[in-house]
Design a protein around this motif. Structure first.
Motif, mmCIF file in Angstrom:
data_model
loop_
_atom_site.group_PDB
_atom_site.id
_atom_site.type_symbol
_atom_site.label_atom_id
_atom_site.label_comp_id
_atom_site.label_asym_id
_atom_site.label_seq_id
_atom_site.Cartn_x
_atom_site.Cartn_y
_atom_site.Cartn_z
ATOM 1 N N ALA A 74 0.832 -1.212 0.000
ATOM 2 C CA ALA A 74 0.000 0.000 0.000
ATOM 3 C C ALA A 74 0.869 1.264 0.000
ATOM 4 N N GLY A 77 -0.663 4.856 0.525
ATOM 5 C CA GLY A 77 -1.145 5.028 1.893
ATOM 6 C C GLY A 77 -0.010 5.156 2.894
ATOM 7 N N ARG A 78 1.007 4.351 2.748
ATOM 8 C CA ARG A 78 2.132 4.390 3.695
ATOM 9 C C ARG A 78 2.974 5.661 3.532
ATOM 10 N N ARG A 80 1.556 8.570 2.629
ATOM 11 C CA ARG A 80 0.619 9.690 2.770
ATOM 12 C C ARG A 80 1.115 10.798 3.702
ATOM 13 N N LYS A 132 -4.014 12.997 -3.372
ATOM 14 C CA LYS A 132 -4.343 13.266 -1.971
ATOM 15 C C LYS A 132 -4.598 14.757 -1.768
#
Length: 152
Positions: A74, A77-78, A80, A132
């Motif tokens: 991920a 996500g990691r 982010r 994001k």
């Protein structure tokens, strides 16, 4: 029972001491660019090295060390919490290239393949960071979805 590191060494043919010799070659944490070092300021060096090592071993055909310990990579996500900009990607790629240049045991063709993977992955994360940031902007309410913000 054999540890994951012992298995990785047996399967890869690389002794753990040799694999983690990178600990002595502190490429990122000693970067001359303060803005780049600051990205890693709240990271534990040993954990960051282990994560990257296990991820690359897994991604390049070795045992799934990273997923066994941390789950699905991920990557977006990691990453982010970090500012993954074009400038940061290029700086990270600079370090990856220097690391490959200092490793004579990797043939030229493999180095090219690795740098292609690193470059694509770095910009995959840049794209994820931009996505994001766009999600933080007010969403468009029009049908075509092309405006920057909703009309009052």
């Amino acid at each position: 029972m054999q540890s994951l590191q012992e298995k990785a060494s047996a399967w890869s043919g690389v002794d753990a001491a040799d694999a983690f010799a990178i600990d002595e070659t502190n490429l990122v944490y000693d970067d001359e660019e303060e803005w780049f070092r600051s990205i890693f300021a709240n990271s534990k060096k040993e954990e960051a090295i282990q994560n990257q090592y296990e991820f690359f071993v897994q991604r390049m055909g070795g045992p799934p060390l990273y997923s066994q310990r941390r789950g699905h990579p991920a990557l977006i996500g990691r990453h982010r919490p970090f500012p993954v900009t074009h400038q940061a990607a290029e700086r990270w790629l600079h370090h990856m290239e220097k690391a490959l240049e200092s490793t004579p045991d990797i043939d030229a063709d493999s180095k090219v393949k690795m740098m292609n993977f690193f470059r694509h992955t770095a910009y995959f994360l840049v794209a994820g960071d931009e996505l994001k940031n766009k999600k933080q902007e007010p969403s468009c309410k029009c049908k075509h979805g092309g405006c920057k913000s909703a009309a009052p």
